[in-house]
Design a protein around this motif. Structure first.
Motif, short mmCIF file in Angstrom:
data_model
loop_
_atom_site.label_atom_id
_atom_site.label_comp_id
_atom_site.label_asym_id
_atom_site.label_seq_id
_atom_site.Cartn_x
_atom_site.Cartn_y
_atom_site.Cartn_z
N VAL A 92 0.84 -1.20 0.00
CA VAL A 92 0.00 0.00 0.00
C VAL A 92 0.88 1.25 0.00
CG1 VAL A 92 -1.73 1.31 1.29
CG2 VAL A 92 -1.90 -1.18 1.15
N LEU A 93 1.90 1.26 0.85
CA LEU A 93 2.78 2.42 0.92
C LEU A 93 3.52 2.64 -0.40
CD1 LEU A 93 4.30 1.93 4.49
CD2 LEU A 93 2.60 3.63 3.81
N ASN A 94 3.87 1.56 -1.08
CA ASN A 94 4.65 1.65 -2.32
C ASN A 94 3.78 1.42 -3.56
OD1 ASN A 94 7.17 1.95 -0.87
ND2 ASN A 94 7.01 -0.23 -0.38
N TRP A 95 2.51 1.76 -3.47
CA TRP A 95 1.57 1.47 -4.55
C TRP A 95 2.01 2.10 -5.87
CZ3 TRP A 95 -2.15 -1.88 -5.44
CH2 TRP A 95 -3.07 -1.63 -6.45
N SER A 96 2.49 3.32 -5.84
CA SER A 96 2.85 4.01 -7.07
C SER A 96 4.06 3.37 -7.76
CB SER A 96 3.15 5.49 -6.79
OG SER A 96 4.22 5.62 -5.87
N ASP A 97 4.84 2.58 -7.02
CA ASP A 97 6.03 1.94 -7.60
C ASP A 97 5.76 0.55 -8.13
OD1 ASP A 97 7.47 4.17 -6.85
OD2 ASP A 97 8.09 3.32 -4.93
N LEU A 98 4.56 0.02 -7.90
CA LEU A 98 4.25 -1.34 -8.32
C LEU A 98 3.91 -1.38 -9.80
CD1 LEU A 98 2.02 -2.62 -5.35
CD2 LEU A 98 4.49 -2.78 -5.63
N SER A 99 4.26 -2.48 -10.44
CA SER A 99 3.89 -2.69 -11.83
C SER A 99 2.43 -3.13 -11.91
CB SER A 99 4.79 -3.75 -12.47
OG SER A 99 4.61 -5.00 -11.83
N ALA A 100 1.90 -3.18 -13.13
CA ALA A 100 0.50 -3.59 -13.31
C ALA A 100 0.28 -5.02 -12.82
CB ALA A 100 0.12 -3.46 -14.78
N ALA A 101 1.25 -5.90 -13.07
CA ALA A 101 1.12 -7.29 -12.62
C ALA A 101 1.13 -7.37 -11.09
CB ALA A 101 2.24 -8.14 -13.21
N GLU A 102 1.99 -6.59 -10.44
CA GLU A 102 2.06 -6.60 -8.98
C GLU A 102 0.79 -6.03 -8.37
OE1 GLU A 102 6.87 -6.13 -8.21
OE2 GLU A 102 5.66 -4.35 -8.63
N ARG A 103 0.21 -5.02 -8.99
CA ARG A 103 -1.04 -4.46 -8.48
C ARG A 103 -2.19 -5.46 -8.61
NH1 ARG A 103 -1.27 1.92 -10.41
NH2 ARG A 103 0.71 2.55 -9.43
N ALA A 104 -2.17 -6.21 -9.72
CA ALA A 104 -3.24 -7.18 -9.93
C ALA A 104 -3.20 -8.30 -8.89
CB ALA A 104 -3.13 -7.76 -11.33
N ASP A 105 -2.05 -8.56 -8.30
CA ASP A 105 -1.93 -9.63 -7.30
C ASP A 105 -2.45 -9.23 -5.93
OD1 ASP A 105 -0.77 -11.26 -9.19
OD2 ASP A 105 1.29 -10.72 -8.65
N GLN A 106 -2.75 -7.95 -5.72
CA GLN A 106 -3.17 -7.48 -4.40
C GLN A 106 -4.70 -7.45 -4.29
OE1 GLN A 106 -0.74 -7.26 -2.36
NE2 GLN A 106 0.87 -7.32 -3.95
N ASP A 107 -5.20 -7.79 -3.11
CA ASP A 107 -6.65 -7.78 -2.85
C ASP A 107 -7.03 -6.39 -2.36
OD1 ASP A 107 -9.27 -8.36 -2.37
OD2 ASP A 107 -8.91 -9.63 -0.60
N VAL A 108 -7.17 -5.47 -3.29
CA VAL A 108 -7.47 -4.08 -2.94
C VAL A 108 -8.86 -3.96 -2.34
CG1 VAL A 108 -7.69 -1.73 -3.84
CG2 VAL A 108 -5.90 -3.24 -4.71
N ALA A 109 -9.84 -4.63 -2.97
CA ALA A 109 -11.22 -4.54 -2.48
C ALA A 109 -11.33 -5.09 -1.06
CB ALA A 109 -12.15 -5.29 -3.42
N GLY A 110 -10.68 -6.22 -0.79
CA GLY A 110 -10.73 -6.78 0.54
C GLY A 110 -10.06 -5.90 1.58
N PHE A 111 -8.97 -5.24 1.17
CA PHE A 111 -8.27 -4.34 2.08
C PHE A 111 -9.15 -3.14 2.42
CE2 PHE A 111 -5.57 -0.54 2.54
CZ PHE A 111 -4.89 -0.88 3.70
N LEU A 112 -9.80 -2.53 1.43
CA LEU A 112 -10.63 -1.36 1.67
C LEU A 112 -11.90 -1.70 2.44
CD1 LEU A 112 -10.33 0.50 -1.76
CD2 LEU A 112 -9.17 1.04 0.38
N ALA A 113 -12.34 -2.96 2.34
CA ALA A 113 -13.57 -3.35 3.03
C ALA A 113 -13.42 -3.26 4.55
CB ALA A 113 -13.97 -4.76 2.62
N GLY A 114 -12.21 -3.33 5.06
CA GLY A 114 -12.00 -3.26 6.50
C GLY A 114 -11.75 -1.86 7.00
N LEU A 115 -11.95 -0.84 6.16
CA LEU A 115 -11.70 0.54 6.55
C LEU A 115 -12.98 1.34 6.56
CD1 LEU A 115 -8.53 1.18 4.34
CD2 LEU A 115 -8.57 0.53 6.74
N GLU A 116 -12.94 2.47 7.24
CA GLU A 116 -14.09 3.37 7.27
C GLU A 116 -13.60 4.79 7.56
OE1 GLU A 116 -15.26 2.58 11.97
OE2 GLU A 116 -16.64 1.96 10.38
#
Length: 479
Positions: A92-116
């Motif tokens: 998350v901290l290094n999101w801007s440095d990740l490639s498209a393939a590395e971003r696709a491997d992350q569960d972004v929706a699941g991570f955001l579901a635990g926030l408010e």
């Protein structure tokens, strides 16, 4: 190594005692060694630093980084709120440095579901989920399709649509999501930046706390810090001598792996292809250069003909003409012959070099005429005289010119820029290095790493073949 140590251990004084001349000589050698080594060492160490470390102008010698947290800025109806978010995953901290393939491997929706709350709003913008979530909401709620293109409309065109009427039908969270997507006030873009996590006593209570500060390497006496736990509002001045930061040494080897694999983020240049092109240009051009220069040198050194001196002077006179003056002519010649965009446009213009002709001519003058006359008496053709006698005897000078030609061609930038800049598939290694910095992208960590890669071939050539350079040049012109 024993020969090197024996040379370094020599002294002018007797019984191994050092005189002032010895001290001066060793100091001079050490100074020269440092002048050569330090820039190379600096380049090598910076080539394995992360993009963040380079862009933050971290002057530390070793690659690595501090433990980090996120400082979030959220804009809303209540104004701007700035706070610290701790314990975020590294991706998350290094999101801007990740490639498209590395971003696709992350569960972004699941991570955001635990926030408010504000943390959700900040990280949703940081992870680029505002637009997908807004489009999904528009489709699910059956909202007008013109909302998806509303942000690109001119102010006059927007007057034809009633945005407020649509917003009033949504609840508070939906309104916020839609207005962030459309970029409507008061919802300016939310932002997250990473800051160093440090430990320092509270200036008021003396209690050890965790703080987020911009740069622990700064030379100021105080650091602006924000409490990670949110117990203190605003920015607190922390004395620099009271701050303790944890730094980990972690070389960023991906700076080398990603460009060589063609996975460099934000770039479409395949560095492996650039290396292949440079190898082809260097090898072919060096072979043609040696062939043409040696034949010209043979004619100028062993034949007597009308205008010989004129042609020699004319060739040497071209050494006095700066290369930049001939660029326009070279470009027009490349374009007129149809070589533009092809590696042959890089190879052909430098096929004959005046310095190479002069170097080989001076060496061939040392070859005895009697050898050539004896070969001609044995019915040897001029080609056989050149190929069987002159070339073998001139091999030291040819080797020296070949090594210099390899270095010249490998490091050449001007000719590739005017010959193949329109065709990325034909880029040489020097043009590829320029591609790592542009108006829309700046990947200095990749460029530093690939600069080290580009230095390796010429360095190895010089180290292992330098004796041929010194032998060939030293014997030039000797009788």
């Amino acid at each position: 190594m024993s020969a090197v140590w024996e040379f370094m251990a020599r002294t002018q004084g007797r019984n191994g005692r050092l005189t002032w001349t010895d001290w001066l000589s060793y100091a001079y050698l050490m100074l020269g060694f440092l002048i050569i080594l330090l820039p190379v060492l600096w380049l090598g160490l910076n080539s394995i630093k992360t993009q963040f470390q380079i862009e933050s102008q971290d002057l530390s010698l070793l690659p690595g980084d501090f433990d980090r947290v996120a400082r979030a800025t959220v804009n809303g109806p209540d104004g701007r709120e700035i706070f610290v978010i701790g314990d975020l995953p590294g991706w998350v901290l290094n999101w801007s440095d990740l490639s498209a393939a590395e971003r696709a491997d992350q569960d972004v929706a699941g991570f955001l579901a635990g926030l408010e709350g504000n943390a959700l709003y900040a990280l949703r913008s940081h992870l680029g989920e505002v637009a997908p979530a807004a489009r999904a909401m528009i489709a699910e709620e059956g909202l007008p399709e013109w909302l998806n293109r509303y942000g690109a409309l001119t102010p006059t065109a927007r007057e034809a649509f009633d945005l407020n009427a649509v917003v009033e039908t949504l609840d508070e969270d939906q309104q916020r999501l839609l207005l962030e997507y459309l970029g409507q006030p008061p919802y300016e873009p939310n932002r997250i930046v990473t800051q160093a996590l440090v430990t320092a006593p509270n200036p008021e209570t003396g209690e050890a706390m965790q703080w987020a500060i911009p740069n622990p390497n700064a030379t100021s006496e105080f650091f602006p810090g924000r409490a990670v736990d949110g117990s203190i509002d605003g920015v607190v001045r922390l004395p620099a001598d009271s701050v303790t930061a944890t730094r980990t040494v972690s070389p960023a080897w991906e700076n080398y792996a990603e460009p060589l694999a063609g996975d460099a983020f934000g770039l479409t240049i395949d560095f492996t292809t650039c290396i292949t092109n440079s190898v082809l240009v260097t090898v072919i051009a060096t072979f043609i250069t040696l062939l043409i220069n040696s034949m010209a040198a043979f004619a100028l050194s062993k034949y007597t003909f009308r205008g010989q001196t004129f042609f020699l002077v004319l060739i040497l006179a071209t050494l006095m003409v700066p290369a930049t003056i001939t660029l326009v002519g070279v470009f027009k010649a490349i374009d007129a012959t149809g070589l533009s965009g092809s590696i042959w446009g890089v190879i052909v213009p430098g096929a004959a070099t005046p310095a190479g002709v002069f170097l080989l001519r001076q060496y061939m003058l040392t070859i005895p005429e009697e050898l050539l006359e004896a070969a001609r008496m044995d019915s040897a053709s001029e080609w056989k005289v050149f190929w069987r006698i002159v070339l073998p005897l001139a091999l030291p000078a040819i080797a020296a010119l070949g090594i210099l030609s390899i270095i010249w061609r490998w490091n050449d930038l001007i000719i590739p820029m005017i010959a193949i800049s329109t065709n990325t598939e034909a880029y040489t290694i020097q043009l590829c290095l320029l591609a790592f910095r542009g108006e829309q992208v700046s990947q200095e960590h990749y460029r530093l790493a690939m600069t080290v890669v580009s230095l390796i071939p010429t360095t190895l050539v010089f180290i292992f073949l330098q004796k041929y350079i010194t032998t060939g040049i030293a014997n030039t012109g000797m009788k």
